[in-house]
Design a protein around this motif. Structure first.
Motif, PDB file in Angstrom:
ATOM      1  N   ALA A 294      -8.496  -4.682   3.317  1.00 36.73           N
ATOM      2  CA  ALA A 294      -7.205  -4.797   2.636  1.00 36.73           C
ATOM      3  C   ALA A 294      -6.169  -3.892   3.283  1.00 36.73           C
ATOM      4  N   TYR A 295      -6.574  -2.665   3.603  1.00 36.75           N
ATOM      5  CA  TYR A 295      -5.663  -1.738   4.285  1.00 36.75           C
ATOM      6  C   TYR A 295      -5.210  -2.325   5.622  1.00 36.75           C
ATOM      7  N   GLU A 296      -6.160  -2.872   6.375  1.00 37.82           N
ATOM      8  CA  GLU A 296      -5.819  -3.452   7.680  1.00 37.82           C
ATOM      9  C   GLU A 296      -4.885  -4.643   7.540  1.00 37.82           C
ATOM     10  N   TYR A 297      -5.080  -5.410   6.481  1.00 32.97           N
ATOM     11  CA  TYR A 297      -4.193  -6.554   6.241  1.00 32.97           C
ATOM     12  C   TYR A 297      -2.767  -6.085   5.953  1.00 32.97           C
ATOM     13  N   VAL A 298      -2.637  -5.037   5.143  1.00 31.69           N
ATOM     14  CA  VAL A 298      -1.306  -4.488   4.864  1.00 31.69           C
ATOM     15  C   VAL A 298      -0.693  -3.928   6.137  1.00 31.69           C
ATOM     16  N   LEU A 299      -1.494  -3.219   6.937  1.00 29.54           N
ATOM     17  CA  LEU A 299      -1.000  -2.649   8.192  1.00 29.54           C
ATOM     18  C   LEU A 299      -0.533  -3.721   9.171  1.00 29.54           C
ATOM     19  N   SER A 300      -1.135  -4.897   9.097  1.00 28.00           N
ATOM     20  CA  SER A 300      -0.763  -5.979  10.014  1.00 28.00           C
ATOM     21  C   SER A 300       0.654  -6.476   9.778  1.00 28.00           C
ATOM     22  N   GLY A 301       1.177  -6.220   8.585  1.00 27.16           N
ATOM     23  CA  GLY A 301       2.534  -6.660   8.263  1.00 27.16           C
ATOM     24  C   GLY A 301       2.667  -8.136   7.988  1.00 27.16           C
ATOM     25  N   SER A 302       1.559  -8.836   7.858  1.00 23.98           N
ATOM     26  CA  SER A 302       1.624 -10.286   7.662  1.00 23.98           C
ATOM     27  C   SER A 302       1.751 -10.682   6.195  1.00 23.98           C
ATOM     28  N   HIS A 303       1.632  -9.704   5.301  1.00 24.07           N
ATOM     29  CA  HIS A 303       1.683 -10.014   3.872  1.00 24.07           C
ATOM     30  C   HIS A 303       3.126 -10.154   3.388  1.00 24.07           C
ATOM     31  N   ILE A 304       3.282 -10.853   2.282  1.00 25.35           N
ATOM     32  CA  ILE A 304       4.563 -10.948   1.573  1.00 25.35           C
ATOM     33  C   ILE A 304       4.289 -10.517   0.140  1.00 25.35           C
TER      34      ILE A 304
ATOM     35  N   LYS B 225       2.590  -8.003  -2.609  1.00 27.67           N
ATOM     36  CA  LYS B 225       1.572  -6.981  -2.854  1.00 27.67           C
ATOM     37  C   LYS B 225       0.158  -7.480  -2.563  1.00 27.67           C
ATOM     38  N   VAL B 226      -0.693  -6.518  -2.196  1.00 25.54           N
ATOM     39  CA  VAL B 226      -2.114  -6.754  -1.948  1.00 25.54           C
ATOM     40  C   VAL B 226      -2.897  -5.898  -2.941  1.00 25.54           C
ATOM     41  N   CYS B 227      -3.916  -6.477  -3.567  1.00 25.88           N
ATOM     42  CA  CYS B 227      -4.657  -5.782  -4.623  1.00 25.88           C
ATOM     43  C   CYS B 227      -6.166  -5.801  -4.375  1.00 25.88           C
ATOM     44  N   ILE B 228      -6.847  -4.871  -5.037  1.00 27.41           N
ATOM     45  CA  ILE B 228      -8.311  -4.829  -5.075  1.00 27.41           C
ATOM     46  C   ILE B 228      -8.721  -5.241  -6.486  1.00 27.41           C
ATOM     47  N   LYS B 229      -9.525  -6.291  -6.602  1.00 25.50           N
ATOM     48  CA  LYS B 229     -10.005  -6.735  -7.900  1.00 25.50           C
ATOM     49  C   LYS B 229     -11.314  -6.008  -8.206  1.00 25.50           C
ATOM     50  N   VAL B 230     -11.254  -5.069  -9.134  1.00 21.71           N
ATOM     51  CA  VAL B 230     -12.404  -4.216  -9.429  1.00 21.71           C
ATOM     52  C   VAL B 230     -13.386  -4.888 -10.376  1.00 21.71           C
ATOM     53  N   SER B 231     -12.851  -5.553 -11.402  1.00 20.99           N
ATOM     54  CA  SER B 231     -13.718  -6.271 -12.346  1.00 20.99           C
ATOM     55  C   SER B 231     -12.943  -7.415 -12.943  1.00 20.99           C
TER      56      SER B 231
ATOM     57  N   ILE C 179       8.762 -12.179 -15.941  1.00 20.83           N
ATOM     58  CA  ILE C 179       8.751 -12.119 -14.479  1.00 20.83           C
ATOM     59  C   ILE C 179       7.308 -12.131 -13.965  1.00 20.83           C
ATOM     60  N   ARG C 180       7.031 -13.024 -13.033  1.00 19.59           N
ATOM     61  CA  ARG C 180       5.723 -13.047 -12.381  1.00 19.59           C
ATOM     62  C   ARG C 180       5.796 -12.192 -11.122  1.00 19.59           C
ATOM     63  N   LEU C 181       4.910 -11.229 -11.024  1.00 15.64           N
ATOM     64  CA  LEU C 181       4.995 -10.226  -9.974  1.00 15.64           C
ATOM     65  C   LEU C 181       4.279 -10.697  -8.710  1.00 15.64           C
ATOM     66  N   PRO C 182       4.781 -10.282  -7.545  1.00 17.96           N
ATOM     67  CA  PRO C 182       4.403 -10.924  -6.271  1.00 17.96           C
ATOM     68  C   PRO C 182       3.097 -10.414  -5.662  1.00 17.96           C
ATOM     69  N   VAL C 183       1.966 -10.838  -6.232  1.00 14.18           N
ATOM     70  CA  VAL C 183       0.660 -10.513  -5.647  1.00 14.18           C
ATOM     71  C   VAL C 183       0.277 -11.637  -4.697  1.00 14.18           C
ATOM     72  N   GLU C 184       0.166 -11.297  -3.416  1.00 10.00           N
ATOM     73  CA  GLU C 184      -0.145 -12.327  -2.428  1.00 10.00           C
ATOM     74  C   GLU C 184      -1.646 -12.547  -2.258  1.00 10.00           C
ATOM     75  N   LYS C 185      -2.419 -11.437  -2.285  1.00 12.48           N
ATOM     76  CA  LYS C 185      -3.844 -11.551  -1.960  1.00 12.48           C
ATOM     77  C   LYS C 185      -4.638 -10.494  -2.691  1.00 12.48           C
ATOM     78  N   GLU C 186      -5.863 -10.851  -3.086  1.00 10.33           N
ATOM     79  CA  GLU C 186      -6.779  -9.920  -3.727  1.00 10.33           C
ATOM     80  C   GLU C 186      -8.042  -9.784  -2.881  1.00 10.33           C
ATOM     81  N   PHE C 187      -8.512  -8.536  -2.750  1.00 11.97           N
ATOM     82  CA  PHE C 187      -9.760  -8.248  -2.041  1.00 11.97           C
ATOM     83  C   PHE C 187     -10.799  -7.761  -3.042  1.00 11.97           C
ATOM     84  N   GLY C 188     -12.072  -7.756  -2.611  1.00 12.57           N
ATOM     85  CA  GLY C 188     -13.151  -7.306  -3.466  1.00 12.57           C
ATOM     86  C   GLY C 188     -13.225  -5.787  -3.543  1.00 12.57           C
ATOM     87  N   PHE C 189     -14.079  -5.308  -4.469  1.00  8.42           N
ATOM     88  CA  PHE C 189     -14.195  -3.881  -4.731  1.00  8.42           C
ATOM     89  C   PHE C 189     -15.374  -3.289  -3.972  1.00  8.42           C
ATOM     90  N   SER C 190     -15.117  -2.788  -2.768  1.00  4.49           N
ATOM     91  CA  SER C 190     -16.090  -2.065  -1.959  1.00  4.49           C
ATOM     92  C   SER C 190     -15.312  -1.321  -0.889  1.00  4.49           C
TER      93      SER C 190
END
Length: 345
Positions: free
Chosen positions: A326-336, A338-344, A308-319
């Motif tokens: 990223a939080y604001e994007y999730v709050l906007s409700g426009s995502h389908i 999951k939203v992730c932070i790419k740390v490394s 199963i490929r898991l539903p990651v829609e968008k990745e943001f940077g680590f800061s």
């Protein structure tokens, strides 16, 4: 050596109150492993921690987030189960190894420091190994810690899902889409709701869900669910809304069906009579509070074997700045999904 760490800094009244820090890399104790974080998955809980909407205890200046995937870079002298180089994800509550539920007093990113940092330690027993050479990315695997376990708990921990049953999920967020992907992989019929026809068309096209229901154009959307199921109703509901949607969810379920309450995104001015509604359907209405390491192990195995490929829609940077975005994007409700932070890398 130091690492980059993000903390909720000062008053918890805004998703903008995040700050970058430099702190020492922890050393694993005898039965711990040190994990280098590659990706972190965001949940609505993390936003609630930042803006005080989270109704449970939160540590002052906490490191947020609970869902991380990474690589073991050091092990304590007593650890035999893990080795340097193991790819792992950490359980939501490291103290909860077995069973269906957990409490809110030990979950990462709330009462104790979370995983939005470059390195963290965790008991080896709570670090779940990932299969080698899997096609899923670190971001995909990280979504299983809270979202995946919650969906798995709802579908399998109490009354296990069976092929041929019908699963309804509210909204197009991570738990809903992940839960329906699990249901499809198990040979079940899937129904998803949204207020947006654009989102419904997108998830049906991308994920192959069987039926969609627009709850804006169908305010009493349980009637449409019953129509789609020939009056029978569904076997399981993944209930994200709370008091604002619980009545329609119970009305959608078949006699003896299951309603898993996993969110509180829609609040009603007046609470429906849940007791009478549940009695009329002989339904199980159950709160689902993430789950144990055991459930995380089960869902990792299922996802790996089913591919199963898991539903990651968008990745943001680590800061701190990128995390706030990223939080604001999730709050906007426009995502389908999951939203992730790419740390490394």
């Amino acid at each position: 050596m130091s690492q980059s760490v993000i903390r909720v800094n000062g008053p918890r009244n805004s998703v903008r109150n995040l700050k970058d820090f430099k702190e020492e890399i922890p050393v694993p104790s005898k039965h711990e492993v040190l994990v280098k974080v590659h990706s972190v998955s965001i949940n609505y809980r993390d936003i609630g921690v930042a803006n005080s909407a989270y109704p449970f205890p939160v540590k002052d200046n906490v490191i947020p987030c609970s869902d991380a995937a990474g690589v073991v870079v050091a092990v304590g002298e007593g650890v035999k189960s893990h080795s340097k180089g193991d790819r792992v994800i950490s359980t939501f509550d490291p103290t909860n190894l077995y069973g269906q539920q957990m409490d809110w007093l030990n979950g990462h990113g709330g009462p104790v420091d979370g995983v939005l940092r470059e390195y963290f330690t965790i008991p080896a027993a709570a670090a779940v190994k990932l299969p080698e050479n899997s096609p899923q990315s670190f971001s995909e695997w990280s979504t299983l810690v809270c979202t995946g376990v919650t969906a798995w708990n709802a579908l399998y921990a109490l009354t296990p899902l069976k092929p041929g049953q019908i699963v309804l999920a509210l909204g197009t967020g991570g738990v809903s889409i992940t839960g329906l992907l699990f249901a499809k992989a198990a040979g079940c019929t899937t129904i998803i709701t949204s207020s947006s026809d654009e989102k419904l068309n997108a998830v049906k096209s991308k994920f192959g869900f069987d039926y969609t229901v627009n709850y804006k154009t169908n305010p009493e959307w349980s009637k449409e669910v019953l129509r789609l199921t020939n009056g029978e109703g569904v076997d399981y509901v993944l209930e994200n809304g709370g008091s604002g949607t619980i009545a329609e969810s119970i009305n959608s379920v078949k006699m003896g069906g299951n309603v898993s309450v996993i969110g509180f995104l829609s609040q009603a001015n007046e609470m429906p009579d849940v007791a009478t509604l549940a009695l009329a359907k002989g339904a199980v209405v159950r709160g689902v509070v993430v789950g144990s390491t055991q459930l995380l192990q089960e869902v990792v195995r299922f996802v790996a074997r089913k591919g199963i490929r898991l539903p990651v829609e968008k990745e943001f940077g680590f800061s701190a700045e990128e995390t706030s975005k990223a939080y604001e994007y999730v709050l906007s409700g426009s995502h389908i999904g999951k939203v992730c932070i790419k740390v490394s890398e």
